[in-house]
Structures are given as structure tokens and as C-alpha cells.
Design a protein around this motif. Structure first.
Motif, mmCIF file in Angstrom:
data_model
loop_
_atom_site.group_PDB
_atom_site.id
_atom_site.type_symbol
_atom_site.label_atom_id
_atom_site.label_comp_id
_atom_site.label_asym_id
_atom_site.label_seq_id
_atom_site.Cartn_x
_atom_site.Cartn_y
_atom_site.Cartn_z
ATOM 1 N N GLU A 268 0.811 -1.206 0.000
ATOM 2 C CA GLU A 268 0.000 0.000 0.000
ATOM 3 C C GLU A 268 0.850 1.265 0.000
ATOM 4 O O GLU A 268 0.476 2.278 -0.600
ATOM 5 C CB GLU A 268 -0.941 -0.002 1.210
ATOM 6 N N THR A 269 2.002 1.232 0.648
ATOM 7 C CA THR A 269 2.873 2.399 0.649
ATOM 8 C C THR A 269 3.280 2.766 -0.763
ATOM 9 O O THR A 269 3.288 3.945 -1.144
ATOM 10 C CB THR A 269 4.125 2.134 1.506
ATOM 11 N N ASP A 270 3.627 1.765 -1.580
ATOM 12 C CA ASP A 270 4.020 2.037 -2.958
ATOM 13 C C ASP A 270 2.849 2.566 -3.780
ATOM 14 O O ASP A 270 3.025 3.439 -4.631
ATOM 15 C CB ASP A 270 4.594 0.776 -3.606
ATOM 16 N N GLN A 271 1.667 2.058 -3.542
ATOM 17 C CA GLN A 271 0.511 2.560 -4.264
ATOM 18 C C GLN A 271 0.250 4.022 -3.915
ATOM 19 O O GLN A 271 -0.045 4.841 -4.790
ATOM 20 C CB GLN A 271 -0.716 1.715 -3.935
ATOM 21 N N ILE A 272 0.360 4.367 -2.625
ATOM 22 C CA ILE A 272 0.166 5.753 -2.208
ATOM 23 C C ILE A 272 1.246 6.643 -2.811
ATOM 24 O O ILE A 272 0.974 7.748 -3.298
ATOM 25 C CB ILE A 272 0.166 5.849 -0.670
ATOM 26 N N SER A 273 2.491 6.167 -2.811
ATOM 27 C CA SER A 273 3.584 6.932 -3.404
ATOM 28 C C SER A 273 3.349 7.171 -4.878
ATOM 29 O O SER A 273 3.602 8.259 -5.408
ATOM 30 C CB SER A 273 4.919 6.204 -3.201
ATOM 31 N N MET A 274 2.864 6.138 -5.553
ATOM 32 C CA MET A 274 2.602 6.246 -6.983
ATOM 33 C C MET A 274 1.486 7.256 -7.246
ATOM 34 O O MET A 274 1.575 8.094 -8.153
ATOM 35 C CB MET A 274 2.216 4.871 -7.525
ATOM 36 N N ALA A 275 0.426 7.192 -6.451
ATOM 37 C CA ALA A 275 -0.683 8.132 -6.607
ATOM 38 C C ALA A 275 -0.204 9.563 -6.346
ATOM 39 O O ALA A 275 -0.570 10.494 -7.076
ATOM 40 C CB ALA A 275 -1.820 7.765 -5.663
#
Length: 428
Positions: A268-275
Motif C-alpha cells: 500500500e505504501t508504494d501505491q500511495i507513493s505512486m498516486a
């Protein structure tokens, strides 16, 4: 005809089209003028850093510490800033450090003034700011306090927790994530379901909007937006019924741009970073504070000396994960081309924490704070080097950054007695 039972999804589709239009116009405006907005991001992890993060050498002839070796791919866009301190404070180190680290004011568990993210948002045109991460601060905890403050005693409670809420905040009006429960299909007198009718109507609108933009946009800019929207859709598709859960299809794999593929860990951290990277790229936000990781078990690991050193290996392993997440975010930013450089080149990303371990002492303090800067802020900051600014302050660093971003007078930020000057060492 608009079927009321699915009005939300229809409006969501219209919102996507509106977002697409505004994002492309943002790209076009800056591409035509060859000027790009400067962005400011703080990436924060709690509980300091282990001694393995200490680097050696100075200037461009520096060597990353063993505990930072994973950042080698971005070393030429990194500035390691050693010797920085935050105001000494009373009370327990963690809540006091969190209250002082971005306000640059002495604190004891409660912020005594505005934090640098909110300060910049108030000073800069189009200075929208966001405060986000996987786990919101816990006001009931003795340690886990807010780091973003509107002013004295006024913490920023607008923390966005989890990828679902992050997507809604950053790209409000977009269709709900895949897996969201919707009413069961029904049929109309024509035999078509409301969902099908809404889908057709939305598709017609989107098709017309896209064709209109295609006629106006240079191919390169349109392709950039198309990739951007693909990533957003893939993030949505990777979300299941709740934050942090993944569909069997796995994490996003589409590159953020034609620069190359960005490898995602898929959490989830990577998804948030990507967003967040997408939001910075298309003008949805300019200033952000991103919290990586949780208070525990890192807090326990950071006091490894009290356990005879048995927790040290666990500390090193956990910090390696966080370094990789930081690197992923930097690579996402570096994947968006802007002029002759990238989004990262027009951004400064400050990686820090609320305490120092004084490089291995395992006793938290306010001196020798972990402080890494990535990105050149439009050519205004030095990159690819280590700078030792012994006993200079975070407030002086933030004032220098604010000045580089266009703030004419920074005397109303922080403690002027503790941070009287700009840290010009970091400026080109």
C-alpha cells in the motif's frame, strides 16, 4: 438518459473526463512555456536511523553508508545533509521531536507554530498541500503524534489514510475503485441495465472529450497523460474491498512514463507513493507530507542497545524496507519527463525523522538528525553530494528551500533566534 440509481458512477465518469482535461491542460501550459512548478515533499519515518546510514567523504566525492546502499541508483540526485539539528525540547523525545521537526520551534508534545508544509501552502500560489500515509497518527498514543501543524496548538487533522481515501482526495470525482459494491443490475423497458446505459453515456462523453484534447495536444503530451491515466486506472484495479488488499491480478506494472519501467513492491505504501507522484505531476497538489511506516515495531527496534543488541538485525532489515520505499517514490517522480529533466528535478524531497540516534548511540537526540534531500528544485539545489553543516538547523534549511521556491520573506517561520539565517550551503 441518466438513470438515477447509478448517478454516482455516471458523475464519477464525468469527473474522470474533467480531471483528464484539466491534467492535460496543465501539461500543455507548462510544456509550451518550458516552465514547471516547484514541488516540496517531506517523507517521514519515525524513530530515527541506525548508524549504518552515516556517509563518508564530502562534496561529490562521497560514499553512501552501508545502511543507505539501496539508494545508489539515485545517488546523483541525492544530497546527504549531515550535522543538522532541530530545537532542543523538553519532555519525551518522540512527541516533542514530531512537534518540532517541521515547525522549527521548541516543543513539548504540542506544536508551537505552523509547520513548513502548511507555511509553504499559505505563501505560494497554487500551494495545495496534502498529508498522507498508511496509518494516521494516534492522538491517544504517548509517542505517535502529528508532525503537520496549522499553527500553535492546532494540529493538522487532515491526514489521508490508505490508498482508497488517497485516491479519492487526490483525484476526487473519479470512479470508485474496482471491488466497490454497486447496486445489482436491473433492466429498463429497453432491456438495457441502468449500468449499461450510464456506461454508454459516459463513454460517449469521454470519447468526445478525448478527441477534442487530441486535436489540441502535441502527441508527446497526450501520450504522457494517457500513461498517467493508465496508471491511475491500474491502481484502482489493484484495490479490493478494503485498503491494503490486492486483487489476484497483483500490483500495478505499467510504467509511469516512457522513461522506463518502475518496479513496484506492490504494497500500500508504494501505491500511495505512486498516486502522489501522479498528483504532483498533473498539478493536483504541490506540497506533501508522506508518512512511511508505523510506530511499532520500529520504536522497539530503535532501542536495540537496551536488549543487548539482539534487535539490531531487525532494525537494519526494517530500515532497508523503508529505504526501498523511499527509493521507489523517487523513481516514480523521476519517471515523469519535464522539459530537459524530470519531475524529480523540479522537486525537493526531504527524508527525515523526529529523532536522531546520534549514529549508533541508540539514545535519541535532537542533533545530527537524519536528513537527506533528493531532487534539484528546478536547478536551485545542489545534488549528488554530501554536505556537512554541523550544528546548523532544520529551520535554516527550510528557509533556504522556501526562498528558492519564491517566498520573499521567511522571518515569520520558525524560531528566528534558533534559525536566524538561510542554509545557503544547499543552494546552487
Amino acid at each position: 438518459m441518466l438513470i438515477k440509481t447509478n448517478r454516482r458512477r455516471f458523475l464519477g465518469a464525468l469527473g474522470t473526463a474533467t480531471f483528464a482535461a484539466s491534467a492535460l491542460r496543465f501539461f500543455l501550459k507548462n510544456a509550451e512555456a518550458q516552465t514547471y512548478p516547484l514541488r516540496f515533499v517531506v517523507v517521514y519515518t519515525p524513530n530515527g536511523r541506525d548508524s549504518g546510514a552515516k556517509c563518508s567523504g564530502s562534496g561529490t566525492a562521497y560514499t553512501l553508508g552501508q545502511g543507505m546502499s539501496s539508494l545508489a541508483p539515485i545517488k546523483n540526485k541525492l544530497m546527504v545533509l549531515d550535522g543538522i539539528q532541530i530545537p532542543p525540547h523538553g519532555g519525551e523525545e518522540h512527541p516533542s521531536g514530531k512537534s518540532a521537526m517541521l515547525t522549527s520551534l521548541k516543543a513539548s508534545g504540542v506544536g508551537k507554530g505552523i509547520s513548513i508544509d502548511r507555511y509553504l501552502a499559505g505563501k505560494l500560489t497554487q500551494g495545495q498541500s496534502v498529508y498522507l500515509g498508511t496509518e494516521l497518527p494516534n492522538p491517544e498514543s504517548s509517542l505517535d503524534k502529528a508532525i503537520s501543524w496549522h499553527g500553535a496548538g492546532s494540529r493538522n487533522d487532515n491526514f489521508i489514510e490508505g490508498i482508497t481515501l488517497v485516491m479519492d482526495k487526490l483525484f476526487g470525482g473519479a470512479p470508485p475503485p474496482m471491488g466497490t459494491t454497486t447496486p445489482a443490475p436491473t433492466t429498463t423497458a429497453t432491456g438495457a441495465s441502468p449500468q449499461a446505459l450510464n456506461s454508454l453515456a459516459a463513454n460517449d462523453y469521454l470519447k468526445a472529450e478525448v478527441e477534442k484534447l487530441q486535436r489540441a495536444a502535441p502527441a508527446a503530451e497526450f501520450n504522457k497523460l494517457n500513461l498517467h491515466l493508465q496508471v491511475l486506472q491500474q491502481i484502482r484495479d489493484s484495490i479490493d474491498q478494503g485498503p491494503g488488499t490486492m486483487n489476484p491480478g497483483g500490483p500495478p506494472t505499467v510504467p509511469l512514463s516512457s522513461c522506463g519501467t518502475v518496479n513496484l513492491m506492490g504494497d500500500e505504501t508504494d501505491q500511495i507513493s505512486m498516486a502522489l507522484a501522479n498528483a504532483l505531476a498533473c498539478g493536483q497538489t504541490r506540497i506533501a507530507v508522506l508518512k512511511i511506516g508505523t510506530e511499532e515495531p520500529h520504536h522497539e527496534y530503535s532501542h536495540w542497545a537496551s536488549d543487548g543488541g539482539n534487535l539490531h538485525a531487525s532494525l537494519i532489515a526494517l530500515e532497508a524496507v523503508r529505504d526501498q520505499q523511499y527509493l521507489n517514490f523517487l523513481q516514480y517522480l523521476d519517471s515523469f519527463p519535464e522539459g530537459n529533466g524530470t519531475l524529480l528535478d523540479n522537486t525537493v524531497v526531504v527524508f527525515t525523522s523526529e529523532v536522531s540516534n546520534d549514529y549508533g548511540n541508540a539514545q535519541h537526540g535532537t542533533k545530527n538528525m537524519p536528513m537527506w534531500l533528493a531532487g534539484g528544485l528546478g536547478g536551485k539545489l545542489k545534488t549528488g553530494q554530501r554536505i556537512v553543516a554541523q550544528d546548523r538547523t532544520a529551520g535554516e534549511m527550510y528557509k533556504a528551500i522556501a526562498t528558492a521556491m519564491g517566498v520573499a520573506n521567511t522571518s515569520d517561520y520558525g524560531d528566528t533566534a534558533f534559525s536566524p539565517n538561510l542554509l545557503t550551503d544547499i543552494l546552487v
